[in-house]
Design a protein around this motif. Sequence first.
Motif, mmCIF file in Angstrom:
data_model
loop_
_atom_site.group_PDB
_atom_site.id
_atom_site.type_symbol
_atom_site.label_atom_id
_atom_site.label_comp_id
_atom_site.label_asym_id
_atom_site.label_seq_id
_atom_site.Cartn_x
_atom_site.Cartn_y
_atom_site.Cartn_z
ATOM 1 N N HIS A 79 -12.235 36.905 -7.143
ATOM 2 C CA HIS A 79 -13.642 36.074 -7.152
ATOM 3 C C HIS A 79 -11.995 34.901 -6.306
ATOM 4 O O HIS A 79 -10.837 35.067 -7.014
ATOM 5 C CB HIS A 79 -14.164 35.032 -7.705
ATOM 6 C CG HIS A 79 -14.747 35.832 -8.535
ATOM 7 N ND1 HIS A 79 -16.317 35.914 -7.860
ATOM 8 C CD2 HIS A 79 -15.281 36.880 -9.609
ATOM 9 C CE1 HIS A 79 -16.756 36.633 -8.788
ATOM 10 N NE2 HIS A 79 -16.109 37.361 -9.580
ATOM 11 N N VAL A 80 -11.796 34.411 -5.231
ATOM 12 C CA VAL A 80 -11.055 33.281 -4.322
ATOM 13 C C VAL A 80 -12.109 32.703 -3.987
ATOM 14 O O VAL A 80 -12.998 32.700 -3.151
ATOM 15 C CB VAL A 80 -10.346 34.234 -3.719
ATOM 16 C CG1 VAL A 80 -9.417 33.410 -3.088
ATOM 17 C CG2 VAL A 80 -9.628 35.109 -3.570
ATOM 18 N N MET A 81 -11.730 31.636 -4.093
ATOM 19 C CA MET A 81 -12.292 29.947 -4.313
ATOM 20 C C MET A 81 -11.180 29.054 -4.206
ATOM 21 O O MET A 81 -10.262 28.915 -4.330
ATOM 22 C CB MET A 81 -12.912 29.951 -5.272
ATOM 23 C CG MET A 81 -13.899 31.242 -6.191
ATOM 24 S SD MET A 81 -14.786 30.269 -7.709
ATOM 25 C CE MET A 81 -14.181 32.209 -8.300
ATOM 26 N N LEU A 82 -11.832 28.043 -3.360
ATOM 27 C CA LEU A 82 -11.454 26.384 -3.465
ATOM 28 C C LEU A 82 -11.613 26.210 -4.447
ATOM 29 O O LEU A 82 -12.296 26.221 -5.728
ATOM 30 C CB LEU A 82 -12.294 25.774 -2.372
ATOM 31 C CG LEU A 82 -12.323 26.346 -1.007
ATOM 32 C CD1 LEU A 82 -13.194 25.053 -0.384
ATOM 33 C CD2 LEU A 82 -10.939 26.255 -0.636
ATOM 34 N N LEU A 90 -16.992 35.399 3.012
ATOM 35 C CA LEU A 90 -15.469 35.656 4.331
ATOM 36 C C LEU A 90 -15.344 35.128 4.558
ATOM 37 O O LEU A 90 -15.549 33.637 5.028
ATOM 38 C CB LEU A 90 -15.786 36.891 4.621
ATOM 39 C CG LEU A 90 -13.872 37.008 5.375
ATOM 40 C CD1 LEU A 90 -12.312 36.952 4.383
ATOM 41 C CD2 LEU A 90 -13.753 38.163 5.306
ATOM 42 N N GLU A 91 -17.362 34.447 5.291
ATOM 43 C CA GLU A 91 -17.704 33.519 6.866
ATOM 44 C C GLU A 91 -17.263 32.102 6.100
ATOM 45 O O GLU A 91 -16.302 31.015 7.038
ATOM 46 C CB GLU A 91 -19.272 33.530 7.323
ATOM 47 C CG GLU A 91 -19.633 33.440 8.648
ATOM 48 C CD GLU A 91 -20.414 33.576 9.554
ATOM 49 O OE1 GLU A 91 -21.071 32.729 8.835
ATOM 50 O OE2 GLU A 91 -21.410 34.740 8.838
ATOM 51 N N GLN A 92 -17.973 31.968 5.469
ATOM 52 C CA GLN A 92 -17.867 30.392 4.541
ATOM 53 C C GLN A 92 -16.123 29.662 3.999
ATOM 54 O O GLN A 92 -15.468 28.929 3.981
ATOM 55 C CB GLN A 92 -18.538 29.614 3.672
ATOM 56 C CG GLN A 92 -20.350 29.993 4.158
ATOM 57 C CD GLN A 92 -20.245 31.272 4.246
ATOM 58 O OE1 GLN A 92 -19.342 32.162 3.585
ATOM 59 N NE2 GLN A 92 -21.675 31.442 4.786
ATOM 60 N N GLY A 93 -15.739 30.901 2.752
ATOM 61 C CA GLY A 93 -14.263 30.639 2.817
ATOM 62 C C GLY A 93 -14.449 29.828 1.759
ATOM 63 O O GLY A 93 -13.509 29.352 1.280
#
Length: 115
Positions: free
Chosen positions: A88-91, A72-75
């Motif tokens: 999983h949620v990703m760029l 979560l910190e990096q996002g």
Amino acid sequence: MLNEELKDLVIQALEDIKGLEIVSLDISSQTDISDYMVVASGSTSRQVKALVNNVVVEAKKAGFEPLGVEGLEQGEWVLVDLTDVIVHVMLPMVRDFYDLENLWNMTPGQSEENS
């Protein structure tokens, strides 16, 4: 709540915050650790964090406490472990690189060249 209902709740929470390319995979025949995997993208790290936050809030409202939230910190790539549903949620570029959907759709003994 059944596992499928939890998966649907996760998908709705992602749709509410305009998650991109939401895909659910039934992985119950491939592993004992979970029944479903949901993969989604957010266009920015801020949206990734908002998507994950909404999933966690909605899961808690339904009585599910996540076992963990990682990244979560990096996002860039955030994993939410809801036991029977892993999210999983990703760029988009991270998602393209790791290609989890293709990895989990491969059958045992099948190499990428054969798929």
